[in-house]
Design a protein around this motif. Structure first.
Motif, PDB file in Angstrom:
ATOM      1  N   TYR A  95       0.885  -1.245   0.012  1.00  0.00           N
ATOM      2  CA  TYR A  95      -0.054  -0.134  -0.022  1.00  0.00           C
ATOM      3  C   TYR A  95       0.867   1.310  -0.011  1.00  0.00           C
ATOM      4  N   CYS A  96       0.530   2.174  -0.627  1.00  0.00           N
ATOM      5  CA  CYS A  96       1.034   3.638  -0.520  1.00  0.00           C
ATOM      6  C   CYS A  96       0.988   3.990   0.836  1.00  0.00           C
ATOM      7  N   MET A  97       1.871   4.481   1.518  1.00  0.00           N
ATOM      8  CA  MET A  97       1.688   5.024   2.670  1.00  0.00           C
ATOM      9  C   MET A  97       0.778   6.127   3.039  1.00  0.00           C
ATOM     10  N   SER A  98       0.090   6.181   4.106  1.00  0.00           N
ATOM     11  CA  SER A  98      -0.721   7.284   4.489  1.00  0.00           C
ATOM     12  C   SER A  98      -0.868   7.522   5.974  1.00  0.00           C
ATOM     13  N   ASN A  99      -1.369   8.591   6.499  1.00  0.00           N
ATOM     14  CA  ASN A  99      -1.203   9.059   7.714  1.00  0.00           C
ATOM     15  C   ASN A  99      -2.347   8.209   8.493  1.00  0.00           C
ATOM     16  N   THR A 100      -3.247   7.621   8.169  1.00  0.00           N
ATOM     17  CA  THR A 100      -3.869   6.732   8.787  1.00  0.00           C
ATOM     18  C   THR A 100      -3.086   5.341   9.443  1.00  0.00           C
ATOM     19  N   LEU A 101      -2.239   4.915   8.172  1.00  0.00           N
ATOM     20  CA  LEU A 101      -1.452   3.577   8.406  1.00  0.00           C
ATOM     21  C   LEU A 101      -0.387   4.046   9.683  1.00  0.00           C
ATOM     22  N   LEU A 102       0.136   5.210   9.470  1.00  0.00           N
ATOM     23  CA  LEU A 102       1.273   5.732  10.446  1.00  0.00           C
ATOM     24  C   LEU A 102       0.415   5.558  11.997  1.00  0.00           C
ATOM     25  N   GLN A 103      -0.695   6.176  12.045  1.00  0.00           N
ATOM     26  CA  GLN A 103      -1.422   6.281  13.279  1.00  0.00           C
ATOM     27  C   GLN A 103      -1.666   4.828  13.714  1.00  0.00           C
ATOM     28  N   GLN A 104      -1.840   3.855  12.761  1.00  0.00           N
ATOM     29  CA  GLN A 104      -2.096   2.477  13.331  1.00  0.00           C
ATOM     30  C   GLN A 104      -0.909   1.815  13.525  1.00  0.00           C
ATOM     31  N   GLY A 105       0.232   2.437  13.386  1.00  0.00           N
ATOM     32  CA  GLY A 105       1.426   1.857  13.824  1.00  0.00           C
ATOM     33  C   GLY A 105       2.388   0.995  12.757  1.00  0.00           C
ATOM     34  N   HIS A 106       1.982   1.269  11.615  1.00  0.00           N
ATOM     35  CA  HIS A 106       2.452   0.867  10.350  1.00  0.00           C
ATOM     36  C   HIS A 106       3.796   1.495   9.850  1.00  0.00           C
ATOM     37  N   GLU A 107       4.751   1.166   9.771  1.00  0.00           N
ATOM     38  CA  GLU A 107       6.074   1.963   9.071  1.00  0.00           C
ATOM     39  C   GLU A 107       6.329   1.403   7.796  1.00  0.00           C
ATOM     40  N   PRO A 108       6.964   2.454   7.066  1.00  0.00           N
ATOM     41  CA  PRO A 108       7.096   2.195   5.651  1.00  0.00           C
ATOM     42  C   PRO A 108       8.257   0.925   5.487  1.00  0.00           C
ATOM     43  N   SER A 109       7.904   0.106   4.616  1.00  0.00           N
ATOM     44  CA  SER A 109       8.926  -0.896   4.180  1.00  0.00           C
ATOM     45  C   SER A 109       9.897  -0.484   3.157  1.00  0.00           C
ATOM     46  N   ILE A 110       9.415   0.465   2.080  1.00  0.00           N
ATOM     47  CA  ILE A 110      10.238   0.993   1.272  1.00  0.00           C
ATOM     48  C   ILE A 110       9.840   2.412   1.210  1.00  0.00           C
ATOM     49  N   SER A 158       6.617   6.445  -0.339  1.00  0.00           N
ATOM     50  CA  SER A 158       6.818   5.471   0.940  1.00  0.00           C
ATOM     51  C   SER A 158       5.510   4.491   0.587  1.00  0.00           C
ATOM     52  N   PHE A 159       5.945   3.042   0.764  1.00  0.00           N
ATOM     53  CA  PHE A 159       5.341   2.121   0.820  1.00  0.00           C
ATOM     54  C   PHE A 159       5.253   1.021   1.773  1.00  0.00           C
ATOM     55  N   VAL A 160       3.953   0.529   2.324  1.00  0.00           N
ATOM     56  CA  VAL A 160       4.065  -0.376   3.427  1.00  0.00           C
ATOM     57  C   VAL A 160       3.908  -1.742   2.883  1.00  0.00           C
ATOM     58  N   LEU A 161       4.527  -2.784   3.185  1.00  0.00           N
ATOM     59  CA  LEU A 161       4.232  -4.258   2.759  1.00  0.00           C
ATOM     60  C   LEU A 161       2.921  -4.721   3.550  1.00  0.00           C
ATOM     61  N   CYS A 162       1.712  -4.856   2.999  1.00  0.00           N
ATOM     62  CA  CYS A 162       0.763  -5.135   3.760  1.00  0.00           C
ATOM     63  C   CYS A 162       0.346  -6.664   3.845  1.00  0.00           C
ATOM     64  N   ARG A 192       2.755 -13.604   0.742  1.00  0.00           N
ATOM     65  CA  ARG A 192       2.565 -14.799   0.821  1.00  0.00           C
ATOM     66  C   ARG A 192       1.765 -15.486   2.052  1.00  0.00           C
ATOM     67  N   GLY A 193       0.733 -14.914   2.096  1.00  0.00           N
ATOM     68  CA  GLY A 193      -0.408 -15.327   3.121  1.00  0.00           C
ATOM     69  C   GLY A 193      -0.231 -14.503   4.455  1.00  0.00           C
ATOM     70  N   VAL A 194       0.852 -13.942   4.386  1.00  0.00           N
ATOM     71  CA  VAL A 194       1.031 -13.063   6.086  1.00  0.00           C
ATOM     72  C   VAL A 194       0.710 -11.854   5.706  1.00  0.00           C
ATOM     73  N   LEU A 195      -0.321 -11.417   6.549  1.00  0.00           N
ATOM     74  CA  LEU A 195      -0.839  -9.925   6.598  1.00  0.00           C
ATOM     75  C   LEU A 195       0.247  -9.067   7.460  1.00  0.00           C
ATOM     76  N   TRP A 196       0.591  -7.946   7.110  1.00  0.00           N
ATOM     77  CA  TRP A 196       1.352  -6.935   7.687  1.00  0.00           C
ATOM     78  C   TRP A 196       2.518  -7.457   8.319  1.00  0.00           C
ATOM     79  N   PRO A 197       3.445  -8.124   7.480  1.00  0.00           N
ATOM     80  CA  PRO A 197       4.652  -8.612   8.039  1.00  0.00           C
ATOM     81  C   PRO A 197       5.700  -7.490   8.188  1.00  0.00           C
ATOM     82  N   GLN A 198       6.214  -7.484   9.555  1.00  0.00           N
ATOM     83  CA  GLN A 198       6.892  -6.237   9.731  1.00  0.00           C
ATOM     84  C   GLN A 198       8.481  -6.148   9.302  1.00  0.00           C
TER      85      GLN A 198
END
Length: 232
Positions: free
Chosen positions: A150-165, A208-212, A215-221
């Motif tokens: 996913y393209c990074m967004s403020n909502t994703l940041l607020q949810q605790g997700h960090e950009p992967s790339i 910025s993009f986050v890997l959501c 291969r079957g795993v949601l939100w790999p950090q």
């Protein structure tokens, strides 16, 4: 080995706003990015000199502009579903998911990019294409896909997700600015977001993009050096 990477967005110019530098980098490395757009942008008339055009005329113009931008980005494969701009949430969802899955399977995409659930800015069309793209990837009917970003967004940041790339656009700003200028019918909206394209917008420096899903795993950090990392 060449990899095929799909960018699935709502309107012509989304690809340049969000991922111009990533697309150009992939092309320059010999990879094959392809683009699917759900609409032809036929309702984007809030930009002065195109307000008099019919929806059909504007759609034709924006498809032409998209082709000009694609030449700058190095994109050779672009498809338009042609759904009504501003009304993606009214499109039959089963049909829509099937169309996206068909595109994915046609090109045997290994990586897919789209909007996050909030559309980045809560635009209904952005949210709709995110929903159907995610549904297609997770449906089990697109076995070639190994990663969804996913393209990074403020909502994703607020949810605790960090950009992967994170892509620094400064070294490629001239290229990105030229691709944005190609979408001339939307230039007022573009300049509201990026400012005067003749100068580098420090506040819009990064793509910025986050890997959501991987291969079957949601939100790999994970932090990655390349979107091609760990592909089978």
């Amino acid at each position: 080995m060449t990899h095929t990477i799909g960018f699935i967005y709502a309107h012509p110019d989304d690809e340049t706003f969000l991922s111009a530098c990533l697309i150009r980098q992939l092309v320059d490395k010999g990879e094959r990015p392809v683009l699917l757009l759900a609409t032809k942008g036929d309702a984007g008339k809030k930009n002065g000199h195109v307000a008099h055009l019919s929806n059909e005329e504007l759609a034709s113009l924006r498809v032409h502009e998209m082709q000009q931008a694609a030449e700058i980005l190095g994109l050779t494969d672009i498809e338009h579903l042609g759904h009504p701009d501003g009304k993606l949430n009214q499109v039959d969802e089963i049909l829509f998911i099937e169309q996206v899955a068909e595109f994915i399977n046609k090109h045997q995409l290994q990586i897919v990019f789209s909007f996050p659930e909030d559309g980045g800015n809560f635009h209904p069309d952005h949210m709709s294409i995110s929903k159907v793209t995610t549904a297609a990837v997770l449906s089990g009917k697109c076995p070639s896909v190994q990663k969804l970003y996913y393209c990074m967004s403020n909502t994703l940041l607020q949810q605790g997700h960090e950009p992967s790339i994170i892509i620094d656009t400064k070294p490629q700003w001239e290229m990105k600015a030229n691709a944005l200028r190609a979408h001339a019918s939307q230039l007022l909206a573009i300049e509201r977001y990026f400012g005067d394209l003749s100068s580098f917008p420090e506040n819009r420096r990064y793509e910025s993009f986050v890997l959501c899903w991987e291969r079957g795993v949601l939100w790999p950090q994970k932090q990655e050096l390349s979107v091609l990392d760990d592909l089978n």
